[in-house]
Design a protein around this motif. Structure first.
Motif: not given
Length: 121
Positions: A6-10
């Protein structure tokens, strides 16, 4: 990236997304009682599940299940009903000598933690 999956989308770090198109994510439960940010974290998990329904699995943990009882026990007519306040039949998965009734919680805790001097009870 915050993980290999996972990674930050914003930039504000309010939404998650997958890094790769074939990854899956399983959350093993107990999202509550971790401290500040519980609600924010739970909302992010629900949005992730909504965005990727076939790739995200959310498993309810015992701490999460314990919170389900609050929606009924905290209704005004329930917190004024001695039968509800002293009902020791739940949570059924705890041994009877370990169960905490709503009244036991109120008696044990200070007002700022929802105890019996709290205006709601």
């Amino acid at each position: 990236a915050i993980s290999k999956v996972l990674e930050w989308a914003d930039a504000r770090k309010t939404k998650l997304r997958f890094q790769n198109g074939d990854d899956c994510f399983v959350f093993g439960g107990d999202s509550q009682d971790k401290g500040i940010g519980d609600i924010r974290f739970t909302k992010m998990m629900l949005v992730l599940k909504k965005d990727y329904p076939d790739r995200v699995q959310l498993i309810i943990g015992n701490r999460d299940a314990n919170k389900l009882r609050l929606t009924s026990e905290l209704q005004e007519h329930c917190i004024k009903d001695d039968k509800v306040l002293t009902d020791a039949s739940f949570p059924y998965w705890d041994p009877p000598d370990k169960r905490v009734t709503p009244q036991m919680f109120l008696d044990k805790n200070a007002p700022e933690n929802g105890g019996s001097q709290n205006n709601a009870a």
